[in-house]
Each structure stands twice: as structure tokens, then as C-alpha cells.
Design a protein around this motif. Structure first.
Motif, PDB file in Angstrom:
ATOM      1  N   ILE A  37       0.843  -1.192   0.000  1.00 43.66           N
ATOM      2  CA  ILE A  37       0.000   0.000   0.000  1.00 43.66           C
ATOM      3  C   ILE A  37       0.881   1.247   0.000  1.00 43.66           C
ATOM      4  O   ILE A  37       1.725   1.421   0.878  1.00 43.66           O
ATOM      5  CB  ILE A  37      -0.901   0.035   1.263  1.00 43.66           C
ATOM      6  N   ALA A  38       0.666   2.117  -0.993  1.00 42.54           N
ATOM      7  CA  ALA A  38       1.342   3.407  -1.027  1.00 42.54           C
ATOM      8  C   ALA A  38       0.499   4.390  -0.216  1.00 42.54           C
ATOM      9  O   ALA A  38      -0.720   4.427  -0.349  1.00 42.54           O
ATOM     10  CB  ALA A  38       1.500   3.887  -2.462  1.00 42.54           C
ATOM     11  N   SER A  39       1.153   5.160   0.642  1.00 45.27           N
ATOM     12  CA  SER A  39       0.442   6.094   1.507  1.00 45.27           C
ATOM     13  C   SER A  39       1.325   7.305   1.748  1.00 45.27           C
ATOM     14  O   SER A  39       2.276   7.538   0.993  1.00 45.27           O
ATOM     15  CB  SER A  39       0.097   5.388   2.823  1.00 45.27           C
ATOM     16  N   ASN A  43       3.477  13.957   7.711  1.00 46.33           N
ATOM     17  CA  ASN A  43       3.972  15.193   7.084  1.00 46.33           C
ATOM     18  C   ASN A  43       3.725  15.233   5.587  1.00 46.33           C
ATOM     19  O   ASN A  43       4.208  16.129   4.900  1.00 46.33           O
ATOM     20  CB  ASN A  43       5.465  15.352   7.369  1.00 46.33           C
ATOM     21  N   GLY A  44       3.004  14.236   5.070  1.00 46.15           N
ATOM     22  CA  GLY A  44       2.700  14.207   3.641  1.00 46.15           C
ATOM     23  C   GLY A  44       3.787  13.564   2.796  1.00 46.15           C
ATOM     24  O   GLY A  44       3.709  13.592   1.569  1.00 46.15           O
ATOM     25  N   ASN A  45       4.809  12.996   3.430  1.00 49.68           N
ATOM     26  CA  ASN A  45       5.881  12.334   2.687  1.00 49.68           C
ATOM     27  C   ASN A  45       5.423  10.944   2.248  1.00 49.68           C
ATOM     28  O   ASN A  45       4.706  10.256   2.987  1.00 49.68           O
ATOM     29  CB  ASN A  45       7.135  12.206   3.554  1.00 49.68           C
ATOM     30  N   PRO A  46       5.846  10.513   1.046  1.00 44.82           N
ATOM     31  CA  PRO A  46       5.436   9.186   0.585  1.00 44.82           C
ATOM     32  C   PRO A  46       5.948   8.086   1.513  1.00 44.82           C
ATOM     33  O   PRO A  46       7.037   8.175   2.066  1.00 44.82           O
ATOM     34  CB  PRO A  46       6.068   9.056  -0.803  1.00 44.82           C
ATOM     35  N   LEU A  47       5.120   7.070   1.665  1.00 42.12           N
ATOM     36  CA  LEU A  47       5.421   5.955   2.543  1.00 42.12           C
ATOM     37  C   LEU A  47       4.762   4.718   1.949  1.00 42.12           C
ATOM     38  O   LEU A  47       3.675   4.806   1.390  1.00 42.12           O
ATOM     39  CB  LEU A  47       4.852   6.243   3.927  1.00 42.12           C
TER      40      LEU A  47
END
Length: 94
Positions: A37-39, A43-47
Motif C-alpha cells: 500500500i502506497a500512503s 507530514n505528507g511524505n510518501p510511505l
């Protein structure tokens, strides 16, 4: 570890090999991967999350060499075994 790091490590593996998650260094178990899962973090950084399968089934213990390679366990050798001597019967007969 980044997604690029993970892709680099996985690219050296057999593409047909089942992928598993290694969980819990103190009681190492293997689990099936259920999804990716991309999330974003807070802080809005990709994870990216690698998720356990829905059935959350433990497949079994990790092989000892995997726990050692993950540095979760120290390498260990089986203790040497001495040959046992026969114990005489308790009733005194031979």
C-alpha cells in the motif's frame, strides 16, 4: 530502507520464489504478504506499507539461518553429544 533499496534487494532473488514477512525477532515467525500500500506519513511524505495477508496466518518459525542473517539471533552450534552408557537394570539382574 527505501522502495528503491527494496527493489534492488528483491531484484537479486528468484522471481518465482514465494515472498514472506519475517516478524518478531524474539520469537521469529514467517507470515504471508497480503499487499503493498502506497500512503503518506503525517507530514505528507510518501510511505509504502507491506501488509500481512488477511488471514494473518503464521506459516511457521523462521529458519535459524534467516534469524542469524537478520542479526536477530547469534549463530549457534548444536552441543556436542557424548555417547551414553547403558544403565544396568534396577532389579540387579544383568
Amino acid at each position: 530502507m527505501t522502495v528503491g533499496d527494496l527493489i534492488g534487494l528483491l531484484s537479486a532473488c528468484d522471481r518465482e520464489a514465494p515472498a514472506r514477512l519475517a516478524i518478531n525477532p524474539f520469537f521469529p515467525m514467517a507470515h504471508r504478504i497480503g499487499g503493498v500500500i502506497a500512503s503518506q506519513d503525517e507530514n505528507g511524505n510518501p510511505l509504502v506499507f507491506i501488509a500481512e495477508a488477511k488471514d494473518a496466518e503464521q506459516i511457521g518459525h523462521l529458519p535459524p539461518n534467516v534469524a542469524v542473517q537478520l542479526t536477530w539471533h547469534e549463530p549457534a552450534e548444536a552441543p556436542s553429544r557424548r555417547r551414553r552408557t547403558a544403565t544396568p537394570p534396577r532389579d540387579g539382574s544383568s
